[in-house]
Design a protein around this motif. Structure first.
Motif, short mmCIF file in Angstrom:
data_model
loop_
_atom_site.label_atom_id
_atom_site.label_comp_id
_atom_site.label_asym_id
_atom_site.label_seq_id
_atom_site.Cartn_x
_atom_site.Cartn_y
_atom_site.Cartn_z
N LEU A 126 -3.94 32.45 -5.54
CA LEU A 126 -2.53 32.76 -5.81
C LEU A 126 -2.20 34.20 -5.42
O LEU A 126 -1.15 34.46 -4.83
CB LEU A 126 -2.23 32.54 -7.30
N ASP A 127 -3.10 35.10 -5.74
CA ASP A 127 -2.85 36.51 -5.39
C ASP A 127 -2.72 36.67 -3.88
O ASP A 127 -1.89 37.45 -3.40
CB ASP A 127 -3.97 37.39 -5.94
N ARG A 128 -3.54 35.94 -3.13
CA ARG A 128 -3.47 36.04 -1.66
C ARG A 128 -2.13 35.49 -1.15
O ARG A 128 -1.50 36.07 -0.28
CB ARG A 128 -4.64 35.29 -1.01
N ILE A 129 -1.69 34.38 -1.72
CA ILE A 129 -0.42 33.79 -1.28
C ILE A 129 0.75 34.71 -1.63
O ILE A 129 1.66 34.92 -0.84
CB ILE A 129 -0.24 32.40 -1.92
N ARG A 130 0.69 35.29 -2.80
CA ARG A 130 1.77 36.21 -3.21
C ARG A 130 1.91 37.36 -2.24
O ARG A 130 3.01 37.82 -1.94
CB ARG A 130 1.44 36.84 -4.56
N ALA A 131 0.76 37.84 -1.76
CA ALA A 131 0.78 39.04 -0.92
C ALA A 131 1.59 38.81 0.35
O ALA A 131 2.17 39.74 0.90
CB ALA A 131 -0.65 39.46 -0.59
N SER A 132 1.65 37.57 0.83
CA SER A 132 2.37 37.32 2.08
C SER A 132 3.66 36.52 1.87
O SER A 132 4.36 36.21 2.83
CB SER A 132 1.46 36.57 3.06
N ALA A 133 3.98 36.16 0.64
CA ALA A 133 5.16 35.33 0.40
C ALA A 133 6.45 36.14 0.50
O ALA A 133 6.49 37.30 0.09
CB ALA A 133 5.08 34.68 -0.98
N GLU A 134 7.48 35.50 1.07
CA GLU A 134 8.76 36.20 1.20
C GLU A 134 9.78 35.72 0.18
O GLU A 134 10.93 36.10 0.22
CB GLU A 134 9.31 35.98 2.62
N ARG A 135 9.38 34.82 -0.67
CA ARG A 135 10.32 34.25 -1.63
C ARG A 135 9.56 33.90 -2.91
O ARG A 135 8.32 33.79 -2.89
CB ARG A 135 10.95 32.98 -1.06
N PRO A 136 10.28 33.74 -4.03
CA PRO A 136 9.60 33.28 -5.25
C PRO A 136 9.01 31.89 -5.01
O PRO A 136 9.58 31.10 -4.25
CB PRO A 136 10.72 33.22 -6.29
N ILE A 137 7.90 31.61 -5.63
CA ILE A 137 7.22 30.33 -5.40
C ILE A 137 7.05 29.58 -6.72
O ILE A 137 6.76 30.19 -7.75
CB ILE A 137 5.82 30.56 -4.79
N ARG A 138 7.24 28.27 -6.64
CA ARG A 138 7.01 27.41 -7.81
C ARG A 138 5.73 26.61 -7.55
O ARG A 138 5.59 25.99 -6.49
CB ARG A 138 8.23 26.50 -7.96
N ILE A 139 4.84 26.66 -8.50
CA ILE A 139 3.53 26.03 -8.34
C ILE A 139 3.29 25.07 -9.50
O ILE A 139 3.42 25.46 -10.66
CB ILE A 139 2.41 27.10 -8.33
#
Ligand code: SF4
Length: 364
Positions: A126-139
């Motif tokens: 999750l931390d890796r995905i957050r680092a490159s995400a451009e929008r809030p994410i729902r998991i």
């Protein structure tokens, strides 16, 4: 713990880990615990057992997950409008037994109820995905398992809520048909955890949702988590097009809104019953007396049996109108339907997965 287990199998490498210790300590007396070298073998279908899928539900396997925890929603496909959901696979199979459940086909070869002891590794993903995400994410954690069914044994919800409570760009969704919420009530989610219930009319619950909490109990649980600071959403999915369905689903919404104001509900997702030929055959074999599984359906272009499109559209439209009467900003979206159906029912073009995903993650 509301579900009975025949046995628990613990992979040797996980035996001294936190999850195995919690589960073993919380097990009811009389449930045997076996140590195995490789949990994958314990999760396989048992030869010579008449309903090995059902037997798998009663056999918990605590093991390491060898694959990634995070993936795109398995329901996503180019032909469907999509909500941009990410799924986090922390378990596989479920102690309840819904006649329409896609797991009957999806995990037929590996039906053991797997729970992954190395689930904290998902936080690094999750931390890796957050680092490159451009929008809030729902998991969400409720795709290959119910998110909360065995939470009184595993206690996984507490670690998840704690992780998400400290990250404003992520939203966790627990998806459930239970009222297993005690762990949730003890923690402040800081608005980052949403609990969604799949809701069905009493007739569907009685006919096709073995072992689940009654719809009224699900609604009561939603009311309690809302009061404890959680966001809530509802999936009317699968909507089954039986005679009288429109009235039953409308009455269900009346019951819901009498208890949970629409203004406090983040979203409704609507989806019709859909079954691949393999799933339909498995469901009819396992539940030959369920009248709701033998309705008239057509093979749709996506290779799944569905109710006639005009009939689905009428049901979706009636439910959307009922929700709209509450005059709230609650988002309604369709799951696994094409752009044409989306526009006809909701009167707007299907948003992109990124746009809808961000909106559902933000909750506004
Ligand atoms: S509760 Fe969900 S995961 Fe469990 S059997 Fe029913 S549909 Fe499948």
């Amino acid at each position: 713990m509301k579900f009975e287990l025949d046995a628990v199998y613990v992979e040797a490498a996980t035996r001294t880990g936190a999850l195995a210790r919690r589960v073993i300590a919380a097990l009811p007396p009389g449930v045997p615990v076996h140590e195995v070298a490789d949990g994958r073998a314990a999760a396989r279908a048992l030869p010579g057992v008449a309903d090995s899928f059902a037997a798998g539900k009663r056999r918990m396997v605590i093991m390491r997950r060898r694959a990634r925890f995070l993936m795109g929603c398995p329901a996503a496909a180019n032909e469907f409008a999509c909500c941009g959901y990410l799924v986090m696979e922390l378990a596989s199979n479920c102690p309840m037994d819904c006649g329409y459940c896609f797991l009957q086909e999806f995990v037929a070869d590996n039906p053991g109820f797997q729970v992954y002891a190395n689930y904290p590794d998902a936080f690094a993903e999750l931390d890796r995905i957050r680092a490159s995400a451009e929008r809030p994410i729902r998991i969400g954690t409720g795709e290959l398992a119910d998110s909360l069914a065995c939470d009184s044994l595993t206690g996984i919800s507490r670690d998840l809520i704690d992780y998400f409570a400290r990250r404003d760009d992520l939203t966790l969704e627990f998806k459930t048909k239970t009222d297993e919420i005690e762990n949730l009530l003890a923690i402040d989610p800081r608005g980052r955890t949403l609990v969604s219930w799949t809701l069905s009319p009493d007739r569907v619950y009685r006919s096709s949702e073995l072992g689940t909490a009654a719809p009224a109990a699900r609604i009561a649980a939603a009311r309690r988590v809302l009061a404890a600071g959680y966001r809530v959403g509802f999936h009317l999915d699968p909507i089954i097009a039986y005679e009288g369905a429109a009235g039953d689903y409308a009455a269900l919404l009346d019951e819901l809104f009498a208890s949970v104001p629409a203004a406090r509900i983040d979203f409704f997702s609507l989806g019709g019953l859909r079954m691949t030929p393999g799933l339909r055959a498995a469901a009819r074999r396992r539940f030959p007396r369920d009248p709701l599984l033998v309705g008239e359906e057509v093979l749709a272009p996506d290779g799944r049996y569905r109710a006639f499109a005009p009939l689905r559209m009428r049901l979706y439209a009636a439910l959307n109108e009922r929700i709209a009467r509450e005059r709230s900003a609650t988002k309604v979206y369709l799951c696994m339907e094409g752009a044409g159906m989306y526009r006809r029912v909701l009167g707007e073009a299907a948003p992109t997965p990124a746009a809808l995903g961000a909106r559902l993650a933000r909750g506004s």
